[in-house]
Design an enzyme around this catalytic site. Structure first.
Site, short mmCIF file in Angstrom:
data_model
loop_
_atom_site.label_atom_id
_atom_site.label_comp_id
_atom_site.label_asym_id
_atom_site.label_seq_id
_atom_site.Cartn_x
_atom_site.Cartn_y
_atom_site.Cartn_z
N THR A 1 0.85 -1.19 0.00
CA THR A 1 0.00 0.00 0.00
C THR A 1 0.89 1.24 0.00
OG1 THR A 1 -0.18 0.10 2.42
CG2 THR A 1 -1.83 -1.22 1.24
N GLY A 2 0.38 2.31 -0.60
CA GLY A 2 1.22 3.48 -0.77
C GLY A 2 2.39 3.18 -1.69
N THR A 27 4.03 6.15 -4.35
CA THR A 27 4.77 7.34 -3.93
C THR A 27 6.26 7.19 -4.18
OG1 THR A 27 4.96 6.47 -1.69
CG2 THR A 27 3.10 7.93 -2.15
N ILE A 80 9.40 5.09 0.15
CA ILE A 80 9.53 3.73 0.66
C ILE A 80 8.63 2.75 -0.08
CG2 ILE A 80 9.15 2.29 2.70
CD1 ILE A 80 10.02 4.72 4.39
N GLY A 81 7.38 3.15 -0.35
CA GLY A 81 6.46 2.24 -1.01
C GLY A 81 6.94 1.80 -2.37
N TYR A 119 1.07 11.93 14.92
CA TYR A 119 1.78 10.95 14.08
C TYR A 119 2.47 9.90 14.94
CZ TYR A 119 5.17 9.07 10.75
OH TYR A 119 5.92 8.24 9.96
#
Length: 252
Positions: free
Chosen positions: A12-13, A16, A19-20, A151
């Site tokens: 997921t993600g 971008t 990291i993804g 966060y």
């Protein structure tokens, strides 16, 4: 032969520029077919072009259960179950206690906590025996940096999920672990610099890197390597752990 030859993975993600995507690239290089999802269609398409035939890009938002259902329906259609799940998608806020709003809290917890939970929960019927689930936590959960309250709290919840779910899923042979990156040089850091009111992210990044024992920010590929390790049989004796990829930030 890669360490994940013939496996099916979800990131997921994954669109971008951080990291993804780096993880999707690495898992594909190790032999997996990778499903990537994210809200930004243009970035997903760009990532798919980079990775090639070993990827399926599925636009979607992890806060929308219908989008997750659509993602997993495509995984199910492939007919091989799911071997690796990297629950990576997240968002951040930058506000002190006196300034944080209800909207800030809802946005961060809807993605980082509820979205992560739904991502794993809805994958359960597809996870094969011996599958690996990796949650993206953060060193922020532990060091109490000002203005990172929401966060940090959300990532502490993610770390807690890894422990609980590891215990709940171990009888199915499913290993759940977390990875906790320190400051990583991604587009998200640039966005964070803007939230912090920095006009030039160069100084912001330099300051972050200076606080790390190794003396620099990390690269997305370094986190991807850690995720690939946790996804593979090389980490077969790790369960419920939290692997720090932080240049020593929280260690020294």
């Amino acid at each position: 032969m890669g360490t994940l030859e013939g496996k099916t993975a979800v990131v997921t993600g994954g669109g971008t520029r951080g990291i993804g995507r780096a993880t999707a690239v690495r898992l594909a290089a190790e032999g997996a077919h990778v499903f990537i999802t994210g809200r930004r269609t243009a970035e997903l398409d760009e990532a798919a072009e980079v990775i090639g035939s070993a990827v399926t890009a599925v636009p979607g938002d992890i806060t929308d259960p219908a989008d997750l259902d659509r993602l997993y329906a495509l995984v199910r259609e492939r007919g091989q179950g799911l071997d690796v799940l990297f629950a990576n998608a997240a968002t951040a806020s930058f506000a002190t206690l006196e300034r944080i709003t209800e909207e800030d809290l809802d946005r961060v917890f809807d993605v980082n906590v509820k979205g992560t939970l739904r991502t794993v929960q809805k994958a359960l019927p597809l996870l094969n025996h011996g599958a690996a689930v990796i949650l993206n936590a953060s060193t922020a959960a532990e060091h109490g940096a000002p203005a990172f309250g929401a966060y940090a709290a959300s990532k502490a919840a993610v770390r807690s999920f890894a422990r609980t779910w590891a215990n709940e899923l171990k009888d199915r042979g499913i290993r759940v672990n977390a990875v906790s990156p320190g400051p990583i040089d991604t587009s998200g850091i640039t966005e964070l610099a803007e939230l912090a009111g920095e006009q030039d992210d160069t100084a912001f990044k330099a300051n972050l890197g200076a606080g790390v024992a190794i003396g620099r920010m990390g690269r997305p590929e370094e986190v991807a390597a850690a995720v690939a390790f946790l996804a593979s049989a090389d980490s077969s004796y790790l369960i419920g752990t939290n692997l720090y990829v932080d240049g020593g930030e929280n260690q020294i």
